[in-house]
Scaffold this active site. Structure first.
Site: not given
Lengths: 364, 396
Positions: B126-129, B244, B381, B383
């Site tokens: 996965q290439g998100y962050s 999900e 996260s 939060e």
């Protein structure tokens, strides 16, 4: 009332801070931590030469400190720099026991950094409770021989000798023995610790030993030594928390998300404020324990247990909270926080965890 | 209201247990239960075993070759797999990319990529962050610029889990920088063998190698690899999040950790007595067990609600589930007493016959405790999950 450290203690603290800044980058700690020794012998010798080991002992036995506040100041500063060298593990408690039992020559060599003596108390089955050793000492032809197992003896690898607790065939009271590292009948299994260091399990099979003090009468000496070492690691934890707090606040001040620094989010501000309150409470617990280190036994032990419980609870909370407040970066080896957090949590596993001390306090 | 499993559910449960008993290699289960990272080979073997049985795609609808199980069956399957110590099914392709392709991908993309996920041809990551875009994912800066029939990608992704084993990565990239951040993001599939990609490992605080950073320098990707429409990537990523929900609470893993901890508390001793008899420990354990029983029902209630329409409740399951899993690791570490300090994963190396310090299945436990601090950080996260609850459920 005066909460300020004395001039001498402030000088010791400044000296350690300078040593850490100039000669003890994180890389030194991490590289040395992965070796069999688990620490850097040259850094240890440098600290001995600076007089840091002497500061843990009183003048009567060749030191120049030894009071609760000496130990607390010293270890708080070592904790701030995450110093791993085994000052508490192979000098403080063992030196104290050796001094109490009249082995001043060996104490002198410990203070100068020339010798290290480990302390082997923990046994499987009793764990944090060191008051009931199963290791057995027998007197054969006027010489003592020890048989049994000890676990998790920190920084045992490379020591000159080890103090071992045992019962004897004629006394259920605790006796203490000194065994030379090269003695026959002693084998070791060295392993790494998760906070970056070394420890050993030891097997004793008729290992020759010298009795320290009187047979069956060492409980009080050991209890006093345990109090000193416990205070030391509580102070170390306090220093670690101080560094963790600075790292976390700095990160919140600089890390940008959602168009502003993280520190502007009230939810995170309140959590950081709570962390600060808890650390202040931990500091007071350590102050109380330092004050009562040489008080009558019951009073001393209550203050020590109060401190160790507080440090255990607050330390785990601060370690976890700081990683969470950092996010992903706090999970990396590259960033220092994780190493501070690992040591802080592991302090709860030395000299009795928070539950152990909460119960001891409740029952005292 | 009937909170009991039906006879059909129970028969299904037995079928799953029998399958695991027969097919799951014991040595792999031992490693999984000891929190040792599963190797690429063991993961691929387990995927193939499930694929042969038709269960690898258990969460997919029947139209795409899924097992077509209802949410309760999926729940039972996950719980029993975790209890038996089965390797985790890697979510990146099968559970994250697949639903997006099914909903928004072209027929060609579905026909090409979905079967390859099942037969092991592709390992997706996965290439998100990005380094500057963690919680604030929409601020991502990696760009994709149209050039003829290609997109040209430049930028950096990070926290790419198991990227070292992958051959494909799905990325969120910026295709429009002139609008509000969420509106200029696209979803694109990239072959990691393409020129200009550099993957570097990130060492985690426990010493492990699980995550990576990926650098893109003038990486040319055919525009046929764009999923759905340009600039709609944020919508697809959010769709994924809402879908999900099965498994997000990690109830199965926490149950496995509860049984492991109960067994440990009988063999670990303090002052000569089993730890289970220590009142403070017993109270800590009881608290966690109660939390877990509550979470199981919360999870089933959410699944029941999901059958009637989607909602943001997965955020709730993620928060409670991740913290509970961490609390089990925390208490397991406490149970080890002085031996929690020992870090001896070497006991799992083939041929190791030296002494053990902690019980063998606990040799990596403290490292695992520190490693699992990640579960309340990744995947949005806790939060961020609370922000979602505040906005979507509380409407504050």
């Amino acid at each position: 009332m005066d909460f300020q450290p004395t001039e001498e203690r402030r000088m010791v603290a400044d000296m350690i801070a300078k040593f850490v800044q100039n000669d003890y980058p994180m890389k030194v700690r991490l590289d040395a931590g992965a070796t069999d020794l688990g620490y850097s012998p040259s850094a240890y010798m440098q600290m001995a030469e600076l007089g840091l080991i002497g500061a843990m002992f009183d003048e009567d036995i060749g030191g120049f400190g030894g009071a609760g506040f000496d130990i607390a100041t010293l270890f708080t500063e070592l904790g701030k720099g995450l110093v791993n060298e085994p000052l508490s593990d192979t000098a403080l408690a063992s030196g104290f026991i050796l001094a109490k039992t009249g082995h001043l020559g060996l104490v002198e060599q410990i203070i100068s950094g020339k010798k290290r003596v480990a302390l082997a108390l923990i046994e499987n089955g009793a764990d944090y409770d060191w008051t009931m050793p199963e290791t057995l000492a027998e007197l054969l032809d006027g010489a003592w021989q020890l048989t049994g197992s000890k676990t998790s003896v920190k920084f045992f690898y490379g020591v000159d000798a080890v103090i071992v607790s045992a019962r004897t065939s004629t006394s259920d009271g605790i006796s203490l023995f000194l065994i030379n590292a090269s003695a026959t009948g002693m084998t070791q299994h060295q392993f790494q610790t998760v906070d970056g260091g070394s420890a050993c399990d030891i097997e004793l099979n008729c290992a020759s030993a010298i009795l320290l003090g009187l047979e069956g009468c060492s409980y009080e000496t050991l209890d006093a030594a345990a109090a000193r070492s416990t205070l030391a690691i509580c102070a170390e934890a306090l220093g670690i928390m101080d560094s963790i707090k600075s790292m976390t606040v700095d990160y919140l001040r600089t890390r940008q998300q959602f168009g502003t620094v993280l520190g502007k989010f009230q939810a995170l501000q309140h959590r950081t404020a709570q962390m600060l309150l808890e650390i202040e409470q931990a500091k007071s617990a350590v102050t109380n324990a330092a004050k009562d280190l040489d008080a009558p036994t019951d009073e001393r032990n209550r203050a020590i247990s109060a401190a160790k419980y507080s440090i255990g609870r607050i330390g785990c909370y601060v370690a976890e909270e700081a990683i969470q407040l950092h996010g992903g970066i706090g999970m990396t080896w590259e960033y220092d926080l994780g190493h501070f957090a690992k040591r802080l949590v592991m302090i709860d596993h030395e000299w009795g965890d928070q539950d152990h001390h909460l119960m001891r306090y409740a029952q005292s | 209201m009937d909170l009991n499993f039906t006879a059909k559910d129970l028969a299904f449960r037995k079928e799953v247990i029998d399958f695991l008993e027969e097919e799951l290699p014991k040595d792999v289960a031992t490693l999984v239960k000891a929190d040792i990272a599963v190797s690429k080979e063991d993961t691929e073997f387990w995927h193939m075993t499930l694929h042969k049985r038709g269960w690898l795609t258990y969460s997919w609808p029947a139209a795409f070759g899924g097992a077509d199980w209802d949410p309760v069956q999926q729940f039972i399957f996950e719980k029993e797999c975790a209890a038996a110590g089965a390797p985790r099914i890697l979510p990146f392709g099968l559970k994250m990319l697949a639903p997006v392709l099914m909903a928004f991908g072209s027929k060609e993309q579905q026909d090409h990529w979905l079967p390859r996920m099942c037969d092991g041809s592709d390992w997706w990551c996965q290439g998100y962050s990005e380094p500057g875009s963690g919680s604030d994912l929409a601020s991502l800066k990696t760009t994709a610029v149209k050039d003829g029939d290609d997109y040209v990608i430049n930028g950096q992704k990070t926290w790419t889990t198991l990227g070292q084993h992958a051959n494909m990565i799905f990325c969120l990239v910026r295709t429009d920088a002139t609008c509000k951040p969420q509106a200029g993001i696209s979803f694109i599939l990239v072959d990691l063998a393409t020129q200009g990609i550099d993957m570097r490992s990130i060492r985690t605080l426990d010493g492990g190698h699980e995550v990576n950073e990926v650098f893109f320098t003038d990486v040319r990707v055919p525009s046929s690899n764009l999923v759905g429409e340009e600039n709609m990537g944020w919508t697809y990523a959010k769709y994924l999040l809402a879908h999900e929900r099965n498994g997000i609470a990690n109830v199965g893993i926490s149950n496995q950790k509860l049984s492991r901890l109960k067994r440990l508390s009988l063999t670990q001793k303090r002052s000569g007595k089993p730890l289970a008899e220590d009142p403070l420990f017993a109270v800590r354990l009881a608290r966690l067990e109660i939390e877990l029983r509550n979470l199981e029902t919360t999870n089933l209630r959410v699944l029941d609600g999901f059958a009637k329409g989607a909602g943001p409740e997965s955020s709730m399951l993620k928060i409670i589930g991740s913290e509970l899993e961490q609390n089990f690791d925390d208490l397991t570490r406490r149970a080890l007493g002085r031996h929690a300090q020992a870090h001896t994963p070497e006991v799992f190396e083939p041929g190791y016959n030296g002494p053990q310090v902690a019980p063998k299945n606990m040799a990596n436990q403290s490292a695992a405790y520190f490693n699992k601090r990640k579960v309340s950080i990744y995947g949005g996260s806790n939060e961020i999950q609370k922000n979602i609850i505040t906005k979507m459920i509380l409407e504050l």
